[in-house]
Motif scaffolding. Structure first.
Motif, short mmCIF file in Angstrom:
data_model
loop_
_atom_site.label_atom_id
_atom_site.label_comp_id
_atom_site.label_asym_id
_atom_site.label_seq_id
_atom_site.Cartn_x
_atom_site.Cartn_y
_atom_site.Cartn_z
N VAL A 262 13.67 17.38 12.26
CA VAL A 262 15.01 17.74 12.66
C VAL A 262 15.49 16.44 13.02
CG1 VAL A 262 16.59 18.53 14.72
CG2 VAL A 262 14.58 19.95 13.72
N GLY A 263 16.85 16.16 12.57
CA GLY A 263 17.55 14.77 12.67
C GLY A 263 17.32 13.55 11.84
N VAL A 264 16.48 13.84 10.96
CA VAL A 264 16.04 13.16 9.92
C VAL A 264 16.98 12.90 8.67
CG1 VAL A 264 14.16 11.93 8.30
CG2 VAL A 264 13.66 12.68 10.65
N LYS A 265 17.38 11.93 8.22
CA LYS A 265 18.29 11.79 6.95
C LYS A 265 17.69 11.17 5.79
CE LYS A 265 21.70 13.45 9.51
NZ LYS A 265 21.35 13.54 10.76
N ILE A 266 16.73 10.06 6.05
CA ILE A 266 16.08 9.36 5.04
C ILE A 266 14.60 9.41 5.32
CG2 ILE A 266 15.77 7.02 4.01
CD1 ILE A 266 18.66 6.77 4.33
N ALA A 267 13.72 9.68 4.48
CA ALA A 267 12.28 9.76 4.47
C ALA A 267 11.39 8.82 3.63
CB ALA A 267 11.91 10.99 4.79
N TYR A 268 10.39 8.56 3.88
CA TYR A 268 9.18 8.13 2.93
C TYR A 268 7.80 8.46 3.15
CZ TYR A 268 7.76 4.61 6.20
OH TYR A 268 7.02 3.82 7.34
N PHE A 269 7.32 8.43 2.27
CA PHE A 269 5.73 8.61 2.38
C PHE A 269 5.02 7.43 1.49
CE2 PHE A 269 1.67 10.51 0.79
CZ PHE A 269 0.91 10.05 1.75
N ALA A 270 4.37 6.61 2.04
CA ALA A 270 3.69 5.62 1.22
C ALA A 270 2.03 5.71 1.04
CB ALA A 270 4.09 4.26 1.70
N ARG A 271 1.48 5.50 0.06
CA ARG A 271 -0.02 5.59 -0.15
C ARG A 271 -0.46 4.66 -1.04
NH1 ARG A 271 -0.95 7.88 -5.02
NH2 ARG A 271 0.56 9.01 -6.02
N GLU A 272 -1.59 3.90 -0.66
CA GLU A 272 -2.28 2.88 -1.08
C GLU A 272 -3.08 3.49 -2.47
OE1 GLU A 272 -5.08 -1.08 0.17
OE2 GLU A 272 -5.23 0.87 0.96
N THR A 273 -2.95 2.74 -3.68
CA THR A 273 -3.68 3.13 -4.89
C THR A 273 -4.87 2.26 -4.99
OG1 THR A 273 -2.47 1.78 -6.19
CG2 THR A 273 -1.22 3.66 -5.77
N VAL A 274 -5.61 2.70 -5.98
CA VAL A 274 -6.88 2.22 -6.25
C VAL A 274 -6.99 0.65 -6.69
CG1 VAL A 274 -8.16 4.28 -6.72
CG2 VAL A 274 -7.16 3.27 -8.55
N ASP A 275 -5.77 0.27 -7.35
CA ASP A 275 -5.38 -1.22 -7.91
C ASP A 275 -4.74 -1.85 -6.97
OD1 ASP A 275 -3.02 0.07 -7.80
OD2 ASP A 275 -2.59 -0.18 -10.17
N GLY A 276 -4.53 -1.54 -5.57
CA GLY A 276 -4.18 -2.36 -4.74
C GLY A 276 -2.44 -2.29 -4.62
N ASN A 277 -1.76 -1.38 -5.28
CA ASN A 277 -0.49 -1.31 -5.19
C ASN A 277 -0.35 -0.18 -4.15
OD1 ASN A 277 0.33 -3.19 -7.29
ND2 ASN A 277 -0.05 -1.75 -8.70
N VAL A 278 1.08 0.34 -3.79
CA VAL A 278 1.39 1.02 -3.15
C VAL A 278 2.55 2.01 -3.65
CG1 VAL A 278 2.67 1.49 -0.70
CG2 VAL A 278 1.23 -0.47 -0.86
N PRO A 313 -0.40 -5.82 0.16
CA PRO A 313 -1.05 -4.85 0.69
C PRO A 313 -0.07 -3.52 1.49
CG PRO A 313 -1.03 -6.99 2.11
CD PRO A 313 -0.48 -7.18 0.82
N LEU A 314 -0.84 -2.59 1.89
CA LEU A 314 -0.06 -1.63 2.37
C LEU A 314 0.96 -1.93 3.53
CD1 LEU A 314 0.53 1.67 2.47
CD2 LEU A 314 -1.24 1.90 3.74
N GLU A 315 0.47 -2.72 4.61
CA GLU A 315 1.23 -2.84 5.60
C GLU A 315 2.53 -3.57 5.44
OE1 GLU A 315 -1.87 -3.51 5.54
OE2 GLU A 315 -2.67 -1.91 6.70
N GLN A 316 2.51 -4.67 4.49
CA GLN A 316 3.56 -5.41 3.92
C GLN A 316 4.49 -4.56 3.08
OE1 GLN A 316 2.74 -9.10 2.05
NE2 GLN A 316 1.27 -9.81 3.58
N ALA A 317 3.86 -3.68 2.31
CA ALA A 317 4.80 -2.70 1.55
C ALA A 317 5.78 -1.92 2.23
CB ALA A 317 4.04 -2.13 0.35
N VAL A 318 5.01 -1.51 3.40
CA VAL A 318 5.75 -0.60 4.24
C VAL A 318 6.86 -1.19 4.91
CG1 VAL A 318 5.57 0.92 6.50
CG2 VAL A 318 3.85 1.25 4.45
N SER A 319 6.60 -2.34 5.40
CA SER A 319 7.62 -3.30 6.10
C SER A 319 8.89 -3.47 5.28
CB SER A 319 6.85 -4.51 6.69
OG SER A 319 7.76 -5.46 7.29
#
Length: 333
Positions: A262-278, A313-319
């Protein structure tokens, strides 16, 4: 390229009629629309007495294993040496919004004597010799249905199952904004063709694999809210995915838990892959949009549903992703 130049249906019909053999190319990380549309198109072309092969630089997801004739899909590494190409061979990309979506099969596709594509992504640049692109279509399955109509072929039950899979998954079971009147007219024809809707709606939208539920259990605790709770997102590491016993296909639908809050207008789901990408799945509600954010990171898609792959890495990509989504939020407010 104008809309008329992007919707070359007559050119595609002519190319199909003149082709001796046809290769169909679904996109990598295949979903219900690309696989369902491709299989339905293969059935149509087979009825036209064409020799057809389906080439994929990936593996069809297990959750679509119920589709009729899905085991006809040949992996690119095997198909390129086994299939004979002649001067009248036609290659058709199906639901691939950019040529990079063909993965390792791209060079093979480009080497064909004649190339075409059928797609509905607004970001599609028109990379084939013949382009049938309609961003107003709810799914690529709608364009395949138009081909059945153009040839005057009544739909058969197995074709209806494949087309339903493409249409329903790309419209979120007919609740997304892209759901059109044409989609419902098409559904009527699918039902008339004998589509057992209760069976396949349950398979597609109600049945959840244990690995998906385990992955969801890893993702939900990471939910964070930005911009007063109007942006929400989750992320999982490769280790968390492996701990859940999950694969990439089990990630489908996880992002919906963020956009449905409720109330969310934009969303994301990020996941790390086996090759180190996101890999990031993005969603939005009108008037906000996420396609430009996806394009910014080399991806694409629709205004309200898009995706991209970013370096780790995941943290930087999410940021970086959160910063871009906040910009999109402020620009769409």
């Amino acid at each position: 390229m104008t809309m008329n130049e992007r919707y070359q249906m007559e050119g595609l019909l002519s190319a199909i009629n003149g082709a001796g053999s046809i290769l169909l190319f679904p996109h990598i990380s295949p979903d219900g629309d690309t696989i369902g549309s491709t299989l339905a198109l293969k059935m149509l072309l087979t009825r036209l007495k064409k020799h057809v092969n389906v080439v994929l630089a990936d593996t069809p997801p297990e959750n679509l294993s119920f589709l009729p004739d899905i085991y006809c899909v040949r992996h690119f590494s095997e198909a390129k040496d086994a299939i004979t190409i002649t001067d009248d061979t036609l290659a058709i990309a199906v639901d691939a919004g950019g040529d990079e979506r063909l993965g390792q099969a791209l060079a093979y596709f480009q080497s064909m004597p004649k190339t075409a594509q059928i797609d509905h992504h607004p970001t599609n640049p028109g990379y084939a010799q013949i382009n049938v692109i309609d961003p107003e279509a709810s799914a690529t399955a709608v364009l395949i249905n138009r081909l059945f109509e153009a040839y005057g072929l009544p739909l058969q039950r197995e074709e209806a199952i494949c087309l339903y899979t493409g249409l329903s998954t790309d419209t979120g079971n007919f609740v997304y904004k892209n759901t059109s009147a044409e989609a419902f007219h098409m559904m009527a024809k699918l039902m008339e063709a004998g589509l057992p809707i209760a069976t396949y709606a349950r398979i597609l939208f109600r049945c959840k694999e244990k690995e998906h539920i385990a992955l969801l259990g890893k993702a939900l605790p990471t939910m964070r809210y930005l911009c007063g709770g109007e942006i929400a997102g989750m992320h999982v590491s490769l280790q968390q995915i492996q701990d859940a016993g999950a694969t990439s296909e089990h990630a489908d639908g996880v992002v919906d838990y963020a956009i449905d809050a409720v109330g969310v207008k934009i969303a994301y789901f990020a996941r790390e892959t086996v090759d180190g990408n996101v890999k990031a799945s993005l969603r939005a509600l009108t008037p906000y949009r996420v396609d430009a954010v996806a394009e910014r990171f080399g991806g694409g898609g629709h205004q309200l549903a898009a995706g991209c792959t970013m370096p780790g890495p995941l943290e930087q990509a999410v940021s970086k992703l959160e910063a871009a989504l906040q910009e999109a939020y402020l620009g769409g407010a």
